[in-house]
Scaffold this motif. Structure first.
Motif, mmCIF file in Angstrom:
data_model
loop_
_atom_site.group_PDB
_atom_site.id
_atom_site.type_symbol
_atom_site.label_atom_id
_atom_site.label_comp_id
_atom_site.label_asym_id
_atom_site.label_seq_id
_atom_site.Cartn_x
_atom_site.Cartn_y
_atom_site.Cartn_z
ATOM 1 N N ASP A 1 0.535 1.938 1.765
ATOM 2 C CA ASP A 1 -0.393 1.778 2.889
ATOM 3 C C ASP A 1 -1.505 2.817 2.868
ATOM 4 N N LEU A 2 -1.171 4.024 2.447
ATOM 5 C CA LEU A 2 -2.129 5.122 2.345
ATOM 6 C C LEU A 2 -2.008 5.746 0.965
ATOM 7 N N LEU A 3 -3.129 6.259 0.462
ATOM 8 C CA LEU A 3 -3.157 6.905 -0.855
ATOM 9 C C LEU A 3 -4.133 8.069 -0.785
ATOM 10 N N SER A 4 -3.733 9.223 -1.313
ATOM 11 C CA SER A 4 -4.622 10.384 -1.287
ATOM 12 C C SER A 4 -5.375 10.555 -2.599
ATOM 13 N N ILE A 5 -6.628 10.973 -2.453
ATOM 14 C CA ILE A 5 -7.495 11.319 -3.571
ATOM 15 C C ILE A 5 -8.132 12.672 -3.246
ATOM 16 N N HIS A 6 -8.717 13.322 -4.242
ATOM 17 C CA HIS A 6 -9.339 14.620 -3.994
ATOM 18 C C HIS A 6 -10.809 14.475 -3.632
ATOM 19 N N VAL B 1 4.339 3.363 3.634
ATOM 20 C CA VAL B 1 4.358 4.439 2.632
ATOM 21 C C VAL B 1 2.987 5.075 2.468
ATOM 22 N N PHE B 2 2.964 6.399 2.591
ATOM 23 C CA PHE B 2 1.808 7.211 2.223
ATOM 24 C C PHE B 2 2.094 7.759 0.835
ATOM 25 N N LEU B 3 1.353 7.265 -0.165
ATOM 26 C CA LEU B 3 1.524 7.692 -1.548
ATOM 27 C C LEU B 3 0.565 8.859 -1.788
ATOM 28 N N ASP B 4 1.129 10.040 -1.845
ATOM 29 C CA ASP B 4 0.334 11.278 -1.873
ATOM 30 C C ASP B 4 0.222 11.793 -3.308
ATOM 31 N N ARG C 1 9.089 5.334 10.907
ATOM 32 C CA ARG C 1 8.308 4.171 10.495
ATOM 33 C C ARG C 1 7.521 4.449 9.217
ATOM 34 N N TRP C 2 7.253 5.739 8.974
ATOM 35 C CA TRP C 2 6.419 6.143 7.846
ATOM 36 C C TRP C 2 7.153 7.186 6.996
ATOM 37 N N VAL C 3 6.930 7.108 5.687
ATOM 38 C CA VAL C 3 7.385 8.156 4.780
ATOM 39 C C VAL C 3 6.261 8.495 3.809
ATOM 40 N N LYS C 4 6.315 9.700 3.292
ATOM 41 C CA LYS C 4 5.363 10.131 2.267
ATOM 42 C C LYS C 4 6.093 10.276 0.942
#
Length: 240
Positions: free
Chosen positions: A87-92, A61-64, A34-37
């Motif tokens: 759907d998700l996004l990473s930051i520092h 989608v997790f956009l890393d 259901r999810w991919v990165k």
């Protein structure tokens, strides 16, 4: 006990490959994942269109991208990344509170423009490839758990929806951030898998029991001779 549907929602498959292989994996895992990165390797090569391709196949989608810069640049970058529909996004987390607040503002701007759900933000604490020696090389001498906790509390209070951390910190992060926080754990390796460049690892069931919301699994699925079978095996472990 989790159902297969619930277990599959816990697993984010890392597509650290080129576009052709990413789409091939999406097809091989159709009806399962259901999810991919999408990480930097794939996104920098293909741009936002790869997120469109994956979302068109019904995947979240997790956009890393681990975004890290001055607040002005981060606000614009997060807005642009959020406009992909990720759907998700990473930051520092190391960007400090002003940068994280700017990231949240960028995500909210994009949600308004898209008239859709806001992309949720995950702060990176300490990379799962790093240990105490690597932290010391960059001038951080606090014990690793204390550094992760410090960055987690700072990021969450400034507007991040949760944290990316190793499974070994998941229980502490759940206690610190509460039941609603997103805790996403890379460094997850099924029993018997090679650790590769990961240092702080756990099995899928260990990570989930420790408090992880979702697990990022890359090479044990994407590099398997039978990716669908490998995915099913991880779900079976989570269902046991």
């Amino acid at each position: 006990m989790l159902s297969y549907e619930e277990a599959s929602d816990k697993v984010i498959v890392a597509l650290d490959c080129d576009r052709a292989r990413a789409l091939e994996l999406a097809e091989l895992l159709s009806g399962r994942a259901r999810w991919v990165k999408v990480g930097m390797t794939l996104f920098y090569a293909e741009g936002p269109v790869v997120v469109d391709d994956l979302r068109a196949r019904g995947l979240s989608v997790f956009l890393d991208l681990k975004i890290y810069d001055i607040p002005f640049q981060v606000q614009g970058a997060v807005r642009a990344a959020s406009l992909t529909g990720a759907d998700l996004l990473s930051i520092h987390g190391l960007g400090a509170s002003a940068m994280i607040r700017a990231a949240r503002a960028g995500a909210e701007e994009a949600a308004f423009e898209r008239d859709g759900a806001r992309t949720r933000l995950l702060a990176i604490s300490v990379l799962t490839s790093m240990g105490a020696r690597a932290l010391a090389e960059v001038g951080i001498f606090d014990p690793l758990p204390r550094e992760v906790s410090r960055l987690a509390a700072l990021s969450h209070s400034a507007g991040a929806d949760g944290l990316v951390c190793s499974p070994q910190e998941a229980a502490r992060m759940r206690s610190l951030l509460g039941p609603e926080a997103l805790i996403v754990c890379p460094g997850v390796r099924p029993a018997g898998s090679a650790f590769a460049d990961q240092r702080r690892v756990a099995t899928p069931s260990q990570a989930l029991a420790a408090g992880a919301s979702q697990l990022v699994v890359g090479r044990p699925i994407a590099g398997a001779a039978d990716p669908a079978g490998a995915f099913d095996a991880i779900c079976a472990e989570l269902m046991a």
